[in-house]
Write a protein that holds these residues in place. Structure first.
Motif, PDB file in Angstrom:
ATOM      1  N   ILE A  13       0.836  -1.199   0.000  1.00  0.00           N
ATOM      2  CA  ILE A  13       0.000   0.000   0.000  1.00  0.00           C
ATOM      3  C   ILE A  13       0.878   1.259   0.000  1.00  0.00           C
ATOM      4  CG2 ILE A  13      -1.678   1.303   1.404  1.00  0.00           C
ATOM      5  CD1 ILE A  13      -2.795  -1.573   2.143  1.00  0.00           C
ATOM      6  N   LYS A  14       1.968   1.222   0.778  1.00  0.00           N
ATOM      7  CA  LYS A  14       2.883   2.383   0.807  1.00  0.00           C
ATOM      8  C   LYS A  14       3.535   2.592  -0.560  1.00  0.00           C
ATOM      9  CE  LYS A  14       3.965   2.062   5.695  1.00  0.00           C
ATOM     10  NZ  LYS A  14       4.805   1.333   6.641  1.00  0.00           N
ATOM     11  N   SER A  15       4.036   1.508  -1.173  1.00  0.00           N
ATOM     12  CA  SER A  15       4.678   1.636  -2.503  1.00  0.00           C
ATOM     13  C   SER A  15       3.674   2.121  -3.533  1.00  0.00           C
ATOM     14  CB  SER A  15       5.237   0.306  -2.999  1.00  0.00           C
ATOM     15  OG  SER A  15       6.084  -0.250  -2.065  1.00  0.00           O
ATOM     16  N   GLY A  16       2.473   1.576  -3.488  1.00  0.00           N
ATOM     17  CA  GLY A  16       1.445   1.992  -4.447  1.00  0.00           C
ATOM     18  C   GLY A  16       1.098   3.456  -4.267  1.00  0.00           C
ATOM     19  N   ALA A  17       0.905   3.866  -3.022  1.00  0.00           N
ATOM     20  CA  ALA A  17       0.517   5.255  -2.741  1.00  0.00           C
ATOM     21  C   ALA A  17       1.621   6.217  -3.209  1.00  0.00           C
ATOM     22  CB  ALA A  17       0.256   5.435  -1.254  1.00  0.00           C
ATOM     23  N   VAL A  22      -2.827   5.613  -6.845  1.00  0.00           N
ATOM     24  CA  VAL A  22      -3.764   4.725  -6.144  1.00  0.00           C
ATOM     25  C   VAL A  22      -4.874   5.549  -5.496  1.00  0.00           C
ATOM     26  CG1 VAL A  22      -3.993   3.081  -4.234  1.00  0.00           C
ATOM     27  CG2 VAL A  22      -2.065   2.898  -5.804  1.00  0.00           C
ATOM     28  N   ASP A  23      -6.106   5.251  -5.887  1.00  0.00           N
ATOM     29  CA  ASP A  23      -7.248   6.049  -5.429  1.00  0.00           C
ATOM     30  C   ASP A  23      -7.964   5.464  -4.218  1.00  0.00           C
ATOM     31  OD1 ASP A  23      -7.224   7.948  -7.750  1.00  0.00           O
ATOM     32  OD2 ASP A  23      -7.534   6.087  -8.852  1.00  0.00           O
ATOM     33  N   GLY A  24      -7.676   4.212  -3.888  1.00  0.00           N
ATOM     34  CA  GLY A  24      -8.386   3.589  -2.773  1.00  0.00           C
ATOM     35  C   GLY A  24      -7.857   2.185  -2.543  1.00  0.00           C
ATOM     36  N   CYS A  25      -8.529   1.468  -1.644  1.00  0.00           N
ATOM     37  CA  CYS A  25      -8.029   0.142  -1.268  1.00  0.00           C
ATOM     38  C   CYS A  25      -9.216  -0.755  -0.893  1.00  0.00           C
ATOM     39  CB  CYS A  25      -7.093   0.327  -0.076  1.00  0.00           C
ATOM     40  SG  CYS A  25      -6.417  -1.201   0.573  1.00  0.00           S
ATOM     41  N   THR A  26      -9.088  -2.029  -1.213  1.00  0.00           N
ATOM     42  CA  THR A  26     -10.094  -3.006  -0.775  1.00  0.00           C
ATOM     43  C   THR A  26      -9.397  -4.102   0.027  1.00  0.00           C
ATOM     44  OG1 THR A  26      -9.868  -4.080  -2.938  1.00  0.00           O
ATOM     45  CG2 THR A  26     -11.798  -2.681  -2.615  1.00  0.00           C
ATOM     46  N   CYS A  47      -5.893   3.536   6.231  1.00  0.00           N
ATOM     47  CA  CYS A  47      -6.627   4.803   6.090  1.00  0.00           C
ATOM     48  C   CYS A  47      -5.727   6.022   6.310  1.00  0.00           C
ATOM     49  CB  CYS A  47      -7.814   4.846   7.054  1.00  0.00           C
ATOM     50  SG  CYS A  47      -9.120   3.714   6.595  1.00  0.00           S
ATOM     51  N   SER A  48      -4.615   5.832   7.007  1.00  0.00           N
ATOM     52  CA  SER A  48      -3.718   6.978   7.194  1.00  0.00           C
ATOM     53  C   SER A  48      -2.823   7.155   5.961  1.00  0.00           C
ATOM     54  CB  SER A  48      -2.868   6.793   8.455  1.00  0.00           C
ATOM     55  OG  SER A  48      -1.919   5.775   8.240  1.00  0.00           O
ATOM     56  N   ILE A  49      -2.721   6.119   5.129  1.00  0.00           N
ATOM     57  CA  ILE A  49      -1.874   6.210   3.924  1.00  0.00           C
ATOM     58  C   ILE A  49      -2.719   6.576   2.700  1.00  0.00           C
ATOM     59  CG2 ILE A  49      -0.299   4.921   2.409  1.00  0.00           C
ATOM     60  CD1 ILE A  49       0.103   2.969   4.863  1.00  0.00           C
ATOM     61  N   ILE A  50      -3.870   5.925   2.597  1.00  0.00           N
ATOM     62  CA  ILE A  50      -4.753   6.103   1.432  1.00  0.00           C
ATOM     63  C   ILE A  50      -5.887   7.043   1.835  1.00  0.00           C
ATOM     64  CG2 ILE A  50      -6.369   4.884  -0.111  1.00  0.00           C
ATOM     65  CD1 ILE A  50      -3.635   3.848  -0.711  1.00  0.00           C
TER      66      ILE A  50
END
Ligand code: E4P
Length: 216
Positions: A13-17, A22-26, A47-50
């Motif tokens: 998630i960190k690398s993607g952000a 990256v607009d969101g996460c599932t 939620c603190s990253i995305i």
């Protein structure tokens, strides 16, 4: 089309952000198990990253339990979206959570009829699982195309989130159909940057750059 990451692994998630794309996460229970950490803690960190929507999945089988879990998830962060399954109980929970102003993602959707019920229940998002349909020799993308047609017919605002993505063709097909979102495993997210001709082109340009006379 928005791109979400389908993972609960914080490094991914960190690398993607960090790409800014990256607009969101599932997440779901299987992804939470892979991440190997307490679910609520992981959700809080995600939620603190995305800053966009982050889906958190309920595990109750009755509406009452789903609503309870959903309310608790919604307190973790403002961008939490509560996932409920496509069942009659799930649709009751979807209606109740939506009335409380909590956004709902209806998951485990395998037909356009199910997506119609989700939209009528006020879902914020609906998740058709294309890969799992392909696995049983159906064409998952046909369901996405049908959902798009049904939603356009009745101007439903429920967002179509293409889930169970397995490859880059799924991403392209989702975009061609006009799905709102595709949620990608990190490996597929990495692949969509790539083309062999891009790599070969960079290699050639760098080689040729060495031949350009430089100022002494
Ligand atoms: C995401 O919201 C879904 O739970 C996920 O994409 C399912 O993917 P899978 O079919 O690869 O488990």
């Amino acid at each position: 089309m928005q791109i979400f990451l389908d993972t609960a692994i914080l490094d991914e998630i960190k690398s993607g952000a960090a790409t800014g794309l990256v607009d969101g996460c599932t997440t779901n229970p299987s992804l939470a198990a892979k991440a190997g950490r307490e679910y609520n803690e992981v959700l809080k960190e995600i939620c603190s990253i995305i800053k966009g929507p982050v889906s958190a999945e309920t595990v109750s089988t009755d509406a009452e339990g789903m609503v309870k879990e959903g309310i608790a998830f919604s307190k973790i962060a403002k961008n939490i979206v509560v996932k409920v399954p496509m069942t009659a109980e799930g649709m009751k929970a979807c209606q109740r959570l939506t009335k409380k102003g909590i956004k709902v993602n209806v998951t485990l959707v395998f037909s356009a009829n199910q997506a119609l019920l989700a939209a009528k229940s006020g879902a914020f998002m609906v998740s058709p699982f294309v890969g799992r349909l392909d696995d049983i020799n159906e064409v998952g993308m046909n369901v996405v195309r049908e959902i798009k047609q049904v939603y356009d017919n009745y101007k439903f605002t429920t967002q179509i989130l293409v889930a169970s993505v397995r490859n880059t063709n799924h991403v392209l097909d989702a975009a061609k159909i006009g799905a709102d979102i595709a949620t990608l495993p990190y490996s597929v997210f990495e692949q969509i940057f790539k083309h062999p001709l891009t790599d070969a082109g960079i290699k050639k340009f760098l080689e040729d750059w060495e031949k350009v006379p430089k100022k002494k």
